[in-house]
Design a protein around this motif. Structure first.
Motif, short mmCIF file in Angstrom:
data_model
loop_
_atom_site.label_atom_id
_atom_site.label_comp_id
_atom_site.label_asym_id
_atom_site.label_seq_id
_atom_site.Cartn_x
_atom_site.Cartn_y
_atom_site.Cartn_z
N ARG A 193 -3.70 -3.19 6.25
CA ARG A 193 -2.80 -4.35 6.32
C ARG A 193 -1.96 -4.43 5.05
O ARG A 193 -2.45 -4.17 3.96
CB ARG A 193 -3.59 -5.65 6.47
CG ARG A 193 -4.44 -5.72 7.72
CD ARG A 193 -3.67 -5.98 8.96
NE ARG A 193 -2.93 -7.23 8.85
CZ ARG A 193 -1.89 -7.53 9.61
NH1 ARG A 193 -1.47 -6.70 10.52
NH2 ARG A 193 -1.28 -8.67 9.46
N HIS A 194 -0.74 -4.79 5.19
CA HIS A 194 0.17 -5.10 4.08
C HIS A 194 0.35 -3.96 3.09
O HIS A 194 0.28 -4.16 1.88
CB HIS A 194 -0.27 -6.38 3.36
CG HIS A 194 -0.40 -7.54 4.29
ND1 HIS A 194 0.66 -8.02 5.04
CD2 HIS A 194 -1.48 -8.28 4.63
CE1 HIS A 194 0.23 -9.02 5.78
NE2 HIS A 194 -1.05 -9.20 5.57
N ARG A 195 0.63 -2.79 3.63
CA ARG A 195 1.03 -1.70 2.75
C ARG A 195 2.37 -2.09 2.12
O ARG A 195 3.15 -2.81 2.72
CB ARG A 195 1.19 -0.41 3.54
CG ARG A 195 -0.10 0.11 4.11
CD ARG A 195 0.18 1.27 5.03
NE ARG A 195 -1.04 1.86 5.55
CZ ARG A 195 -1.09 2.59 6.64
NH1 ARG A 195 0.01 2.82 7.34
NH2 ARG A 195 -2.23 3.10 7.05
N GLY A 196 2.62 -1.60 0.93
CA GLY A 196 3.89 -1.88 0.29
C GLY A 196 3.74 -2.76 -0.94
O GLY A 196 2.65 -3.20 -1.30
N ARG A 197 4.87 -3.00 -1.57
CA ARG A 197 4.97 -3.65 -2.88
C ARG A 197 4.53 -5.10 -2.93
O ARG A 197 3.96 -5.54 -3.90
CB ARG A 197 6.43 -3.59 -3.31
CG ARG A 197 6.62 -3.05 -4.63
CD ARG A 197 8.12 -3.09 -4.93
NE ARG A 197 8.62 -1.96 -5.54
CZ ARG A 197 8.62 -1.66 -6.83
NH1 ARG A 197 8.23 -2.34 -7.64
NH2 ARG A 197 9.05 -0.62 -7.36
N SER A 198 4.81 -5.87 -1.93
CA SER A 198 4.60 -7.33 -1.97
C SER A 198 3.44 -7.76 -1.08
O SER A 198 3.50 -8.79 -0.41
CB SER A 198 5.90 -8.04 -1.56
OG SER A 198 6.95 -7.71 -2.43
#
Length: 174
Positions: free
Chosen positions: A58-63
């Motif tokens: 869940r919520h891969r990425g920068r933010s």
């Protein structure tokens, strides 16, 4: 500080290249926005462990922290994982979770900073401590991420974020 006392090489963010990477047993990166290239990833004998402040996939990425809050999720967590060629896509080594307090939904960006400081950063340190103890004892844990639950959200610091699937969420009234 502990790494410096033990003469562990520290390479500042944004400066790591294969020619600067010393031969070692394990590379470690935490909540970093740098991409570790293929040549660099293959230098450590065991590979690289990274820490991502979400319950991967869940919520891969920068933010990741802010998106968990913006999506009104009641829990989030942290993941120590094995780096590979994909962004936040490597096998999971260790995870832990924490609650997102309901009042955090009122100010997602400020609350993300609080959640990082109070819960997710200390959680990452504990997860790394467990991982490193296991690695020193020859225990290597790897569990593939379940693609069915993966998400990748854009950086919230970029102007004009477009997430059509989130247009129905009214952030102002939460």
């Amino acid at each position: 500080m502990g790494a410096e006392q033990r003469k562990v090489t520290i390479i500042p963010a944004g400066t790591l290249t294969a020619d600067k990477m010393p031969e070692c047993d394990l590379g470690i990166t935490a909540h970093s926005f740098d991409y570790i290239g293929k040549k660099t990833r293959y230098i450590p004998k065991l590979g690289w462990l990274g820490y991502h402040p979400s319950l991967l996939p869940r919520h891969r990425g920068r933010s990741s922290i802010e998106w968990a809050i913006r999506m009104n999720e009641p829990i989030t967590g942290g993941t120590v994982f094995w780096l590979n060629a994909g962004i936040d896509r490597g096998d999971i080594a260790y995870q832990d979770w924490c609650w997102i307090p309901p009042d955090y939904y009122l100010e997602p960006s400020n609350s993300a900073v609080k959640l990082w400081r109070d819960e997710l950063c200390p959680m990452g340190l504990k997860l790394f401590e467990t991982a490193l103890k296991d690695v020193l004892n020859g225990v290597i844990k790897r569990k593939p991420q379940d693609r069915r639950f993966s998400t990748f959200e854009p950086n919230t610091n970029v102007k004009d974020i477009y997430r059509p699937d989130l247009l129905m969420i009214d952030y102002e009234t939460r």
